[in-house]
Design an enzyme around this catalytic site. Structure first.
Site, PDB file in Angstrom:
ATOM      1  N   LYS A  51      39.048  35.630  33.645  1.00  0.00           N
ATOM      2  CA  LYS A  51      39.315  36.170  32.214  1.00  0.00           C
ATOM      3  C   LYS A  51      40.667  36.858  32.239  1.00  0.00           C
ATOM      4  CE  LYS A  51      34.470  36.508  31.254  1.00  0.00           C
ATOM      5  NZ  LYS A  51      33.256  37.316  31.834  1.00  0.00           N
ATOM      6  N   GLN A  95      29.705  42.614  31.239  1.00  0.00           N
ATOM      7  CA  GLN A  95      29.309  41.478  32.212  1.00  0.00           C
ATOM      8  C   GLN A  95      27.854  41.542  32.422  1.00  0.00           C
ATOM      9  OE1 GLN A  95      31.844  38.766  33.173  1.00  0.00           O
ATOM     10  NE2 GLN A  95      29.984  37.564  34.171  1.00  0.00           N
ATOM     11  N   ASP A 118      31.584  39.332  22.729  1.00  0.00           N
ATOM     12  CA  ASP A 118      30.479  38.397  23.082  1.00  0.00           C
ATOM     13  C   ASP A 118      29.615  38.049  21.979  1.00  0.00           C
ATOM     14  OD1 ASP A 118      30.410  37.753  25.631  1.00  0.00           O
ATOM     15  OD2 ASP A 118      29.851  39.822  26.311  1.00  0.00           O
TER      16      ASP A 118
HETATM   17  N1  LIG Z   1      28.673  39.559  28.787  1.00  0.00           N
HETATM   18  C1  LIG Z   1      28.758  38.380  29.328  1.00  0.00           C
HETATM   19  N2  LIG Z   1      29.502  37.214  28.473  1.00  0.00           N
HETATM   20  C2  LIG Z   1      29.571  36.176  29.142  1.00  0.00           C
HETATM   21  O1  LIG Z   1      30.179  35.278  28.447  1.00  0.00           O
HETATM   22  C3  LIG Z   1      28.916  35.647  30.483  1.00  0.00           C
HETATM   23  C4  LIG Z   1      28.347  36.813  31.010  1.00  0.00           C
HETATM   24  N3  LIG Z   1      28.190  38.133  30.587  1.00  0.00           N
HETATM   25  N4  LIG Z   1      27.898  36.798  32.423  1.00  0.00           N
HETATM   26  C5  LIG Z   1      27.891  35.312  32.987  1.00  0.00           C
HETATM   27  C6  LIG Z   1      28.069  34.242  32.071  1.00  0.00           C
HETATM   28  C7  LIG Z   1      28.568  32.916  32.698  1.00  0.00           C
HETATM   29  N5  LIG Z   1      29.730  32.768  32.045  1.00  0.00           N
HETATM   30  C8  LIG Z   1      30.829  31.842  32.635  1.00  0.00           C
HETATM   31  C9  LIG Z   1      32.116  31.864  32.090  1.00  0.00           C
HETATM   32  C10 LIG Z   1      33.098  30.868  32.401  1.00  0.00           C
HETATM   33  C11 LIG Z   1      32.616  30.025  33.616  1.00  0.00           C
HETATM   34  C12 LIG Z   1      33.870  29.052  33.827  1.00  0.00           C
HETATM   35  O2  LIG Z   1      34.855  29.144  33.491  1.00  0.00           O
HETATM   36  N6  LIG Z   1      33.165  27.961  34.780  1.00  0.00           N
HETATM   37  C13 LIG Z   1      34.145  27.010  35.315  1.00  0.00           C
HETATM   38  C14 LIG Z   1      34.173  27.070  36.771  1.00  0.00           C
HETATM   39  C15 LIG Z   1      33.897  28.280  37.530  1.00  0.00           C
HETATM   40  C16 LIG Z   1      33.904  28.163  38.936  1.00  0.00           C
HETATM   41  O3  LIG Z   1      34.585  27.231  39.427  1.00  0.00           O
HETATM   42  O4  LIG Z   1      33.312  28.963  39.523  1.00  0.00           O
HETATM   43  C17 LIG Z   1      33.655  25.695  34.756  1.00  0.00           C
HETATM   44  O5  LIG Z   1      32.705  25.320  34.570  1.00  0.00           O
HETATM   45  O6  LIG Z   1      34.406  24.754  34.804  1.00  0.00           O
HETATM   46  C18 LIG Z   1      31.422  29.957  33.834  1.00  0.00           C
HETATM   47  C19 LIG Z   1      30.566  30.883  33.369  1.00  0.00           C
HETATM   48  C20 LIG Z   1      30.025  33.734  31.208  1.00  0.00           C
HETATM   49  N7  LIG Z   1      29.080  34.559  30.951  1.00  0.00           N
END
Ligand SMILES: Nc1nc(=O)c2c([nH]1)NC[C@@H]1CN(c3ccc(C(=O)N[C@@H](CCC(=O)O)C(=O)O)cc3)C=[N+]21
Ligand SMILES: NC(=O)C1=CN([C@@H]2O[C@H](COP(=O)(O)OP(=O)(O)OC[C@H]3O[C@@H](n4cnc5c(N)ncnc54)[C@H](OP(=O)(O)O)[C@@H]3O)[C@@H](O)[C@H]2O)C=CC1
Length: 294
Positions: A51, A95, A118
Protein backbone atom coordinates in the site's frame (compact mmCIF):
# COMPACT_ATOMS: atom_id res chain seq x y z
CA UNK A 1 -18.37 -24.73 -23.21
CA UNK A 2 -14.87 -23.34 -23.77
CA UNK A 3 -12.78 -22.00 -20.91
CA UNK A 4 -13.93 -18.87 -19.08
CA UNK A 5 -12.38 -15.52 -19.89
CA UNK A 6 -9.83 -14.46 -17.31
CA UNK A 7 -10.65 -11.17 -15.57
CA UNK A 8 -7.28 -9.45 -15.18
CA UNK A 9 -7.43 -7.62 -11.84
CA UNK A 10 -3.76 -6.73 -11.94
CA UNK A 11 -4.04 -4.91 -15.28
CA UNK A 12 -7.39 -3.30 -14.36
CA UNK A 13 -5.88 -2.07 -11.08
CA UNK A 14 -2.79 -0.70 -12.86
CA UNK A 15 -5.00 1.23 -15.28
CA UNK A 16 -7.09 2.63 -12.40
CA UNK A 17 -3.93 3.64 -10.50
CA UNK A 18 -2.64 5.44 -13.61
CA UNK A 19 -5.90 7.44 -13.85
CA UNK A 20 -5.65 8.26 -10.13
CA UNK A 21 -2.00 9.40 -10.52
CA UNK A 22 -2.97 11.64 -13.45
CA UNK A 23 -5.76 13.23 -11.37
CA UNK A 24 -3.51 13.65 -8.31
CA UNK A 25 -0.92 15.45 -10.46
CA UNK A 26 -3.45 18.25 -11.12
CA UNK A 27 -4.17 18.89 -7.41
CA UNK A 28 -2.66 21.81 -5.47
CA UNK A 29 -1.36 19.44 -2.75
CA UNK A 30 -0.89 15.67 -2.52
CA UNK A 31 -3.60 13.70 -0.66
CA UNK A 32 -2.32 11.82 2.41
CA UNK A 33 -3.13 8.27 3.53
CA UNK A 34 -2.36 7.03 7.07
CA UNK A 35 -2.09 3.26 7.59
CA UNK A 36 -2.03 1.90 11.14
CA UNK A 37 -0.72 -1.60 11.79
CA UNK A 38 -0.86 -3.08 15.30
CA UNK A 39 1.43 -6.07 15.84
CA UNK A 40 3.68 -8.04 13.55
CA UNK A 41 1.37 -10.29 11.47
CA UNK A 42 3.64 -11.04 8.45
CA UNK A 43 0.80 -11.11 5.88
CA UNK A 44 -0.46 -7.74 7.10
CA UNK A 45 3.06 -6.31 6.84
CA UNK A 46 3.20 -7.28 3.15
CA UNK A 47 -0.10 -5.47 2.46
CA UNK A 48 1.06 -2.39 4.37
CA UNK A 49 4.30 -2.29 2.39
CA UNK A 50 2.48 -2.71 -0.96
CA UNK A 51 0.00 0.00 0.00
CA UNK A 52 2.79 2.44 0.94
CA UNK A 53 4.64 1.86 -2.36
CA UNK A 54 1.53 2.23 -4.51
CA UNK A 55 0.45 5.32 -2.55
CA UNK A 56 3.77 7.00 -3.40
CA UNK A 57 3.57 5.87 -7.04
CA UNK A 58 0.15 7.58 -7.26
CA UNK A 59 1.73 10.84 -6.07
CA UNK A 60 0.16 10.71 -2.61
CA UNK A 61 1.75 10.95 0.82
CA UNK A 62 1.85 7.82 2.98
CA UNK A 63 2.02 7.92 6.77
CA UNK A 64 2.76 4.55 8.33
CA UNK A 65 2.17 3.87 12.02
CA UNK A 66 3.46 0.53 13.25
CA UNK A 67 2.46 -0.07 16.85
CA UNK A 68 3.62 -2.93 19.08
CA UNK A 69 1.24 -5.82 19.68
CA UNK A 70 1.03 -4.66 23.33
CA UNK A 71 -0.64 -1.35 22.31
CA UNK A 72 -3.71 -0.59 24.44
CA UNK A 73 -7.08 0.43 23.05
CA UNK A 74 -6.63 3.87 24.64
CA UNK A 75 -3.29 4.39 22.87
CA UNK A 76 -4.80 3.38 19.53
CA UNK A 77 -7.79 5.71 20.06
CA UNK A 78 -5.36 8.54 20.87
CA UNK A 79 -3.53 7.93 17.60
CA UNK A 80 -6.82 7.91 15.66
CA UNK A 81 -7.78 11.22 17.30
CA UNK A 82 -4.45 12.76 16.22
CA UNK A 83 -4.92 11.50 12.65
CA UNK A 84 -8.50 12.86 12.60
CA UNK A 85 -7.11 16.28 13.56
CA UNK A 86 -4.13 16.21 11.16
CA UNK A 87 -4.93 18.36 8.08
CA UNK A 88 -2.32 16.47 5.96
CA UNK A 89 -4.20 13.18 6.50
CA UNK A 90 -7.15 12.63 4.15
CA UNK A 91 -7.58 8.89 4.68
CA UNK A 92 -7.16 6.61 7.71
CA UNK A 93 -6.92 2.82 7.45
CA UNK A 94 -6.53 0.72 10.59
CA UNK A 95 -5.45 -2.74 9.43
CA UNK A 96 -7.77 -5.53 10.60
CA UNK A 97 -7.87 -7.87 12.42
CA UNK A 98 -6.75 -6.08 15.60
CA UNK A 99 -5.47 -7.97 18.65
CA UNK A 100 -8.49 -9.43 20.46
CA UNK A 101 -8.02 -7.16 23.52
CA UNK A 102 -8.94 -4.19 21.32
CA UNK A 103 -12.57 -3.53 20.42
CA UNK A 104 -12.35 -3.10 16.63
CA UNK A 105 -15.83 -1.52 16.44
CA UNK A 106 -14.82 1.17 18.94
CA UNK A 107 -11.75 1.99 16.84
CA UNK A 108 -13.73 2.09 13.57
CA UNK A 109 -16.35 4.38 15.15
CA UNK A 110 -13.60 6.73 16.35
CA UNK A 111 -12.40 7.40 12.78
CA UNK A 112 -13.72 10.63 11.23
CA UNK A 113 -16.27 9.32 8.65
CA UNK A 114 -14.88 11.82 6.12
CA UNK A 115 -11.47 10.10 6.43
CA UNK A 116 -12.81 6.53 6.63
CA UNK A 117 -11.33 5.30 3.32
CA UNK A 118 -12.17 1.68 4.25
CA UNK A 119 -15.86 2.65 4.35
CA UNK A 120 -16.36 0.67 7.59
CA UNK A 121 -17.73 3.47 9.83
CA UNK A 122 -21.48 3.03 10.53
CA UNK A 123 -22.04 6.43 8.94
CA UNK A 124 -20.63 5.11 5.64
CA UNK A 125 -22.22 1.65 5.86
CA UNK A 126 -25.53 3.39 6.58
CA UNK A 127 -25.10 5.76 3.65
CA UNK A 128 -24.35 2.80 1.37
CA UNK A 129 -27.48 0.97 2.56
CA UNK A 130 -29.58 4.13 2.09
CA UNK A 131 -28.23 4.78 -1.41
CA UNK A 132 -26.52 8.02 -0.35
CA UNK A 133 -23.02 9.06 -1.50
CA UNK A 134 -20.20 8.13 0.86
CA UNK A 135 -17.00 6.12 1.10
CA UNK A 136 -17.55 2.54 -0.14
CA UNK A 137 -15.48 -0.44 1.13
CA UNK A 138 -12.53 -1.06 -1.20
CA UNK A 139 -12.75 -4.82 -1.77
CA UNK A 140 -16.47 -4.90 -2.75
CA UNK A 141 -15.96 -1.80 -4.91
CA UNK A 142 -13.09 -3.54 -6.71
CA UNK A 143 -15.23 -6.67 -7.17
CA UNK A 144 -18.04 -4.60 -8.69
CA UNK A 145 -15.61 -2.91 -11.10
CA UNK A 146 -14.28 -6.32 -12.20
CA UNK A 147 -17.80 -7.75 -12.68
CA UNK A 148 -18.82 -4.70 -14.71
CA UNK A 149 -15.68 -4.99 -16.85
CA UNK A 150 -17.24 -8.13 -18.38
CA UNK A 151 -21.01 -7.41 -17.79
CA UNK A 152 -21.47 -3.61 -17.90
CA UNK A 153 -25.22 -3.96 -17.17
CA UNK A 154 -25.89 -6.18 -14.15
CA UNK A 155 -29.55 -5.19 -13.85
CA UNK A 156 -31.92 -8.11 -13.28
CA UNK A 157 -29.18 -10.70 -12.87
CA UNK A 158 -29.16 -13.24 -10.03
CA UNK A 159 -26.23 -12.42 -7.74
CA UNK A 160 -25.09 -14.74 -4.95
CA UNK A 161 -22.59 -13.49 -2.36
CA UNK A 162 -21.09 -16.24 -0.21
CA UNK A 163 -19.97 -14.62 3.08
CA UNK A 164 -21.64 -11.94 5.23
CA UNK A 165 -18.73 -10.12 6.85
CA UNK A 166 -18.96 -6.37 7.41
CA UNK A 167 -15.84 -5.82 5.32
CA UNK A 168 -16.73 -7.85 2.21
CA UNK A 169 -20.00 -9.82 2.04
CA UNK A 170 -22.55 -7.28 3.35
CA UNK A 171 -21.26 -4.23 1.45
CA UNK A 172 -20.87 -6.40 -1.68
CA UNK A 173 -24.53 -7.35 -1.45
CA UNK A 174 -25.51 -3.67 -1.07
CA UNK A 175 -23.52 -2.68 -4.17
CA UNK A 176 -25.07 -5.47 -6.25
CA UNK A 177 -28.53 -4.49 -5.02
CA UNK A 178 -27.81 -0.90 -6.09
CA UNK A 179 -26.99 -2.34 -9.54
CA UNK A 180 -30.50 -3.88 -9.53
CA UNK A 181 -29.34 -7.48 -9.16
CA UNK A 182 -31.55 -9.98 -7.34
CA UNK A 183 -29.22 -10.61 -4.40
CA UNK A 184 -28.84 -13.68 -2.18
CA UNK A 185 -26.38 -13.63 0.74
CA UNK A 186 -25.20 -17.12 1.73
CA UNK A 187 -23.19 -18.00 4.84
CA UNK A 188 -22.18 -20.90 7.06
CA UNK A 189 -25.80 -21.69 8.00
CA UNK A 190 -27.05 -21.73 4.42
CA UNK A 191 -28.71 -25.02 3.50
CA UNK A 192 -27.59 -26.58 0.21
CA UNK A 193 -25.01 -23.96 -0.69
CA UNK A 194 -24.25 -25.78 -3.97
CA UNK A 195 -27.85 -25.34 -5.16
CA UNK A 196 -27.89 -21.65 -4.13
CA UNK A 197 -24.64 -21.03 -6.02
CA UNK A 198 -26.02 -22.74 -9.15
CA UNK A 199 -28.61 -19.93 -9.45
CA UNK A 200 -25.93 -17.26 -9.71
CA UNK A 201 -25.28 -15.26 -12.86
CA UNK A 202 -22.80 -13.35 -10.67
CA UNK A 203 -21.11 -15.36 -7.91
CA UNK A 204 -18.92 -13.60 -5.33
CA UNK A 205 -16.99 -15.88 -2.96
CA UNK A 206 -15.74 -14.24 0.28
CA UNK A 207 -15.45 -17.13 2.71
CA UNK A 208 -11.80 -17.73 3.56
CA UNK A 209 -11.86 -21.47 2.79
CA UNK A 210 -9.44 -22.68 0.13
CA UNK A 211 -11.18 -23.95 -3.06
CA UNK A 212 -14.46 -24.57 -1.19
CA UNK A 213 -16.67 -23.58 -4.14
CA UNK A 214 -16.61 -26.43 -6.61
CA UNK A 215 -16.74 -26.25 -10.40
CA UNK A 216 -20.05 -28.15 -10.48
CA UNK A 217 -21.66 -25.33 -8.39
CA UNK A 218 -21.09 -22.78 -11.16
CA UNK A 219 -23.94 -21.89 -13.54
CA UNK A 220 -22.64 -22.16 -17.12
CA UNK A 221 -21.60 -18.70 -18.32
CA UNK A 222 -21.60 -17.12 -14.84
CA UNK A 223 -19.25 -14.32 -13.79
CA UNK A 224 -17.19 -15.60 -10.83
CA UNK A 225 -15.43 -13.13 -8.51
CA UNK A 226 -13.10 -14.86 -6.03
CA UNK A 227 -12.24 -12.68 -3.02
CA UNK A 228 -10.56 -15.42 -0.99
CA UNK A 229 -6.86 -15.12 -0.19
CA UNK A 230 -5.77 -18.41 1.34
CA UNK A 231 -2.18 -19.55 1.80
CA UNK A 232 -1.87 -23.32 1.37
CA UNK A 233 1.00 -25.79 1.33
CA UNK A 234 2.45 -26.37 -2.14
CA UNK A 235 4.68 -29.43 -1.89
CA UNK A 236 4.89 -29.50 -5.72
CA UNK A 237 6.91 -26.26 -5.48
CA UNK A 238 9.29 -27.77 -2.93
CA UNK A 239 9.37 -28.72 0.71
CA UNK A 240 7.78 -26.10 2.99
CA UNK A 241 6.63 -23.94 0.03
CA UNK A 242 3.20 -22.30 -0.06
CA UNK A 243 0.95 -20.62 -2.64
CA UNK A 244 -2.12 -18.37 -2.58
CA UNK A 245 -5.44 -19.85 -3.66
CA UNK A 246 -8.96 -18.45 -3.68
CA UNK A 247 -12.24 -19.72 -2.23
CA UNK A 248 -13.16 -21.15 -5.66
CA UNK A 249 -11.72 -24.28 -7.24
CA UNK A 250 -10.31 -22.27 -10.13
CA UNK A 251 -9.60 -25.14 -12.55
CA UNK A 252 -13.07 -26.66 -12.10
CA UNK A 253 -14.91 -23.32 -12.21
CA UNK A 254 -13.08 -22.20 -15.33
CA UNK A 255 -14.64 -25.02 -17.35
CA UNK A 256 -18.17 -23.67 -16.69
CA UNK A 257 -17.91 -19.93 -15.93
CA UNK A 258 -18.15 -17.23 -18.58
CA UNK A 259 -15.50 -15.13 -16.82
CA UNK A 260 -13.50 -15.60 -13.61
CA UNK A 261 -10.95 -13.73 -11.49
CA UNK A 262 -7.68 -15.48 -10.63
CA UNK A 263 -5.97 -15.53 -7.22
CA UNK A 264 -3.51 -13.86 -7.02
CA UNK A 265 -3.96 -11.12 -9.62
CA UNK A 266 -7.72 -10.68 -9.25
CA UNK A 267 -9.53 -8.85 -6.48
CA UNK A 268 -6.43 -8.16 -4.30
CA UNK A 269 -4.78 -5.56 -6.55
CA UNK A 270 -8.17 -3.87 -7.08
CA UNK A 271 -8.59 -3.48 -3.31
CA UNK A 272 -5.45 -1.33 -3.10
CA UNK A 273 -6.35 0.68 -6.22
CA UNK A 274 -9.80 1.39 -4.74
CA UNK A 275 -8.18 2.46 -1.47
CA UNK A 276 -6.21 5.08 -3.42
CA UNK A 277 -9.40 6.10 -5.26
CA UNK A 278 -11.20 6.55 -1.92
CA UNK A 279 -8.28 8.58 -0.56
CA UNK A 280 -8.42 10.87 -3.59
CA UNK A 281 -12.21 11.18 -3.19
CA UNK A 282 -11.91 11.94 0.53
CA UNK A 283 -9.22 14.57 -0.14
CA UNK A 284 -11.35 16.30 -2.78
CA UNK A 285 -14.47 16.33 -0.55
CA UNK A 286 -12.63 17.55 2.55
CA UNK A 287 -10.60 20.22 0.80
CA UNK A 288 -13.29 21.48 -1.58
CA UNK A 289 -11.48 20.39 -4.75
CA UNK A 290 -13.49 19.26 -7.79
CA UNK A 291 -13.62 15.46 -7.74
CA UNK A 292 -12.10 13.97 -10.91
CA UNK A 293 -14.13 11.57 -13.02
CA UNK A 294 -12.31 8.23 -12.80
N1 LIG B 1 -8.74 -2.23 7.43
C1 LIG B 1 -8.47 -3.17 6.51
N2 LIG B 1 -8.77 -2.93 5.22
C2 LIG B 1 -8.49 -3.88 4.27
O1 LIG B 1 -8.78 -3.67 3.06
C3 LIG B 1 -7.87 -5.11 4.68
C4 LIG B 1 -7.59 -5.28 6.03
N3 LIG B 1 -7.90 -4.31 6.92
N4 LIG B 1 -7.02 -6.43 6.47
C5 LIG B 1 -6.59 -7.47 5.54
C6 LIG B 1 -7.44 -7.49 4.29
C7 LIG B 1 -6.80 -8.22 3.14
N5 LIG B 1 -6.55 -7.21 2.13
C8 LIG B 1 -5.84 -7.42 0.95
C9 LIG B 1 -5.40 -6.39 0.14
C10 LIG B 1 -4.64 -6.62 -0.99
C11 LIG B 1 -4.27 -7.90 -1.35
C12 LIG B 1 -3.43 -8.12 -2.54
O2 LIG B 1 -2.89 -7.20 -3.12
N6 LIG B 1 -3.24 -9.40 -2.97
C13 LIG B 1 -2.42 -9.76 -4.12
C14 LIG B 1 -1.26 -10.68 -3.78
C15 LIG B 1 -0.61 -10.51 -2.43
C16 LIG B 1 0.47 -11.53 -2.17
O3 LIG B 1 1.04 -12.07 -3.12
O4 LIG B 1 0.70 -11.75 -0.97
C17 LIG B 1 -3.27 -10.53 -5.11
O5 LIG B 1 -4.30 -11.07 -4.71
O6 LIG B 1 -2.86 -10.59 -6.28
C18 LIG B 1 -4.72 -8.95 -0.57
C19 LIG B 1 -5.50 -8.71 0.55
C20 LIG B 1 -7.00 -6.01 2.58
N7 LIG B 1 -7.55 -6.11 3.78
N1 LIG C 1 -8.74 -9.69 -1.88
C1 LIG C 1 -8.90 -8.83 -0.88
O1 LIG C 1 -8.63 -7.68 -1.04
C2 LIG C 1 -9.45 -9.30 0.40
C3 LIG C 1 -9.55 -10.65 0.62
N2 LIG C 1 -10.11 -11.11 1.77
C4 LIG C 1 -10.24 -12.57 1.89
O2 LIG C 1 -11.61 -12.91 1.68
C5 LIG C 1 -11.98 -14.01 2.50
C6 LIG C 1 -13.15 -13.61 3.38
O3 LIG C 1 -12.77 -12.54 4.22
P1 LIG C 1 -13.76 -11.95 5.35
O4 LIG C 1 -15.05 -11.57 4.74
O5 LIG C 1 -12.97 -10.94 6.08
O6 LIG C 1 -13.94 -13.27 6.25
P2 LIG C 1 -14.80 -13.57 7.56
O7 LIG C 1 -14.12 -14.73 8.20
O8 LIG C 1 -15.06 -12.34 8.32
O9 LIG C 1 -16.21 -14.06 6.95
C7 LIG C 1 -16.32 -15.28 6.28
C8 LIG C 1 -17.76 -15.53 5.89
O10 LIG C 1 -17.83 -16.80 5.26
C9 LIG C 1 -18.86 -17.56 5.82
N3 LIG C 1 -18.51 -18.98 5.82
C10 LIG C 1 -17.55 -19.61 6.54
N4 LIG C 1 -17.57 -20.94 6.28
C11 LIG C 1 -18.55 -21.15 5.40
C12 LIG C 1 -19.07 -22.30 4.76
N5 LIG C 1 -18.56 -23.50 5.00
N6 LIG C 1 -20.11 -22.14 3.91
C13 LIG C 1 -20.63 -20.93 3.68
N7 LIG C 1 -20.17 -19.81 4.24
C14 LIG C 1 -19.16 -19.91 5.10
C15 LIG C 1 -19.02 -17.07 7.25
O11 LIG C 1 -20.33 -17.36 7.66
P3 LIG C 1 -20.89 -16.99 9.15
O12 LIG C 1 -21.13 -15.51 9.12
O13 LIG C 1 -22.14 -17.77 9.24
O14 LIG C 1 -19.82 -17.39 10.11
C16 LIG C 1 -18.72 -15.58 7.08
O15 LIG C 1 -19.89 -14.86 6.78
C17 LIG C 1 -10.70 -14.40 3.25
O16 LIG C 1 -10.03 -15.38 2.50
C18 LIG C 1 -9.89 -13.11 3.24
O17 LIG C 1 -8.51 -13.36 3.32
C19 LIG C 1 -10.61 -10.26 2.71
C20 LIG C 1 -10.53 -8.91 2.55
C21 LIG C 1 -9.91 -8.32 1.38
Amino acid sequence: MSDAALIDGKATAEALRARIAAAVATLPEPPGLAVVLVGEDPASQVYVRNKARQTHEAGMRSFEHRLPVTTSQGELLDLVARLNADPAVDGILVQLPLPSRIDANAVIEAIDPAKDVDGFHPMNTGRLAAGLPGLVPCTPLGCLMLARSVRPDLSGLEAVVVGRSNIVGKPMAQLLLAESCTVTIAHSRTRDLAEVCRRADILVAAVGRPRMIEGSWIKPGAVVIDVGINRVAAPDLGEGKTRLVGDVDFAGARERAGAITPVPGGVGPMTIACLLRNTLQAACRRRGWAAPDL
